[in-house]
Design a protein around this motif. Structure first.
Motif, PDB file in Angstrom:
ATOM      1  N   CYS A   2      77.045  78.085  40.169  1.00  0.00           N
ATOM      2  CA  CYS A   2      76.219  78.860  39.247  1.00  0.00           C
ATOM      3  C   CYS A   2      74.886  79.198  39.918  1.00  0.00           C
ATOM      4  O   CYS A   2      74.153  78.287  40.316  1.00  0.00           O
ATOM      5  N   ARG A  20      72.239  80.206  38.585  1.00  0.00           N
ATOM      6  CA  ARG A  20      71.083  79.797  37.773  1.00  0.00           C
ATOM      7  C   ARG A  20      70.828  78.306  37.890  1.00  0.00           C
ATOM      8  O   ARG A  20      69.688  77.877  37.896  1.00  0.00           O
ATOM      9  N   CYS A  21      71.897  77.518  37.937  1.00  0.00           N
ATOM     10  CA  CYS A  21      71.751  76.060  37.857  1.00  0.00           C
ATOM     11  C   CYS A  21      72.056  75.352  39.174  1.00  0.00           C
ATOM     12  O   CYS A  21      71.790  74.156  39.297  1.00  0.00           O
ATOM     13  N   CYS A  42      79.679  78.298  33.573  1.00  0.00           N
ATOM     14  CA  CYS A  42      78.815  77.153  33.819  1.00  0.00           C
ATOM     15  C   CYS A  42      78.572  76.449  32.487  1.00  0.00           C
ATOM     16  O   CYS A  42      78.119  77.077  31.525  1.00  0.00           O
ATOM     17  N   CYS A  52      74.438  76.322  31.512  1.00  0.00           N
ATOM     18  CA  CYS A  52      73.657  77.453  30.986  1.00  0.00           C
ATOM     19  C   CYS A  52      74.455  78.375  30.067  1.00  0.00           C
ATOM     20  O   CYS A  52      73.884  79.271  29.459  1.00  0.00           O
TER      21      CYS A  52
END
Ligand SMILES: [Zn+2]
Length: 248
Positions: free
Chosen positions: A215, A217-218, A237, A240
């Motif tokens: 991911c 973002r994470c 994910c 998120c």
């Protein structure tokens, strides 16, 4: 499988055949009366979601490229075409490994253009209404539903659910009204991102979730599964992308 934007690209590439007369037609589909196509002119070339439509004088042809279909304009592949249309000056339009169906010529009577995420006639309000009428449906299935989002495919599903931070096993009815609206809006927005990136040959490099391992973002591993009634690959994910209602 080619998704709606790829069929729009096909339609644009084929534009030059509109108004022209078919001189001869051949192919290996039992669904098509090839002899009846010669001498007919192409009234219009249209698309609805994943359908490419050749509107002739007394009938229309619906082409669906399925999983592995392809086409060539003024070129041939080393394979038997399912449909080959020949024109003056040796020009030709060939389709391979696809499904071809014959339809009555009046396409407006047969297609709801407002359901096509690529169409000028797209109606977001109608899509939202159809979505809200299916509260028990999983969002991973809703995003693939051709009556709601004609043209959307598995790439749409994974990318849009990642964008709006929704877990694919969420149910439509558990999303807030605002989230439902966002889903509908982003299906349309992603359709045109897809089209622009595909034309520039950079579609894959813009994938944030589809086929990805981590991911962005994470920085955590994506989960992967064949989810919902549609059983198509989902990448998501669990940190998120929120599940509505929460699992458990
Ligand atoms: Zn994440």
């Amino acid at each position: 499988m080619p998704e709606g934007p790829s069929i729009v690209i096909l339609r644009e590439q084929a534009e030059g055949f509109a108004g022209r007369t078919i001189r001869h037609a051949s192919g290996n589909s039992k669904e098509v009366d090839y002899a009846a196509l010669g001498g007919q002119s192409i009234v219009a070339l249209r698309s609805w979601g994943k359908h490419f439509l050749i509107q002739l004088q007394d009938r229309a042809l619906r082409i669906h490229l399925l999983m592995f279909g392809s086409y060539r304009i003024n070129e041939r592949k080393d394979a038997q075409p399912r449909l080959s249309l020949g024109f003056d000056d040796g020009e030709e339009f060939n389709f391979y490994s696809c499904s071809v169906k014959t339809l009555p010529p009046d396409l407006d009577a047969q297609y709801d253009w407002s359901a096509d995420v690529m169409s000028d006639q797209w109606n977001a309000r109608a899509a939202l209404k159809k979505l809200r009428a299916r509260p028990d449906m999983l969002v991973c299935d809703a995003t693939l539903d051709q009556e709601m989002f004609s043209g959307a495919g598995n790439i749409f599903k994974n990318e849009v659910l990642f964008r709006i931070r929704v877990h694919p096993l969420s149910t439509v009815g558990a999303l807030s009204a605002a989230k439902q609206r966002e889903l509908v809006e982003q299906m349309r927005v992603y359709a045109f991102d897809f089209l622009r990136w595909k034309k520039a040959f950079v579609l894959k490099q813009h994938w944030l979730a589809h086929t990805k391992r981590i991911c962005p973002r994470c920085d955590l591993p994506f989960h992967k599964g064949y989810l919902g009634k549609t059983q198509r690959r989902s990448f998501f994910c669990v940190k998120c992308q929120k599940q509505y209602p929460p699992a458990g």
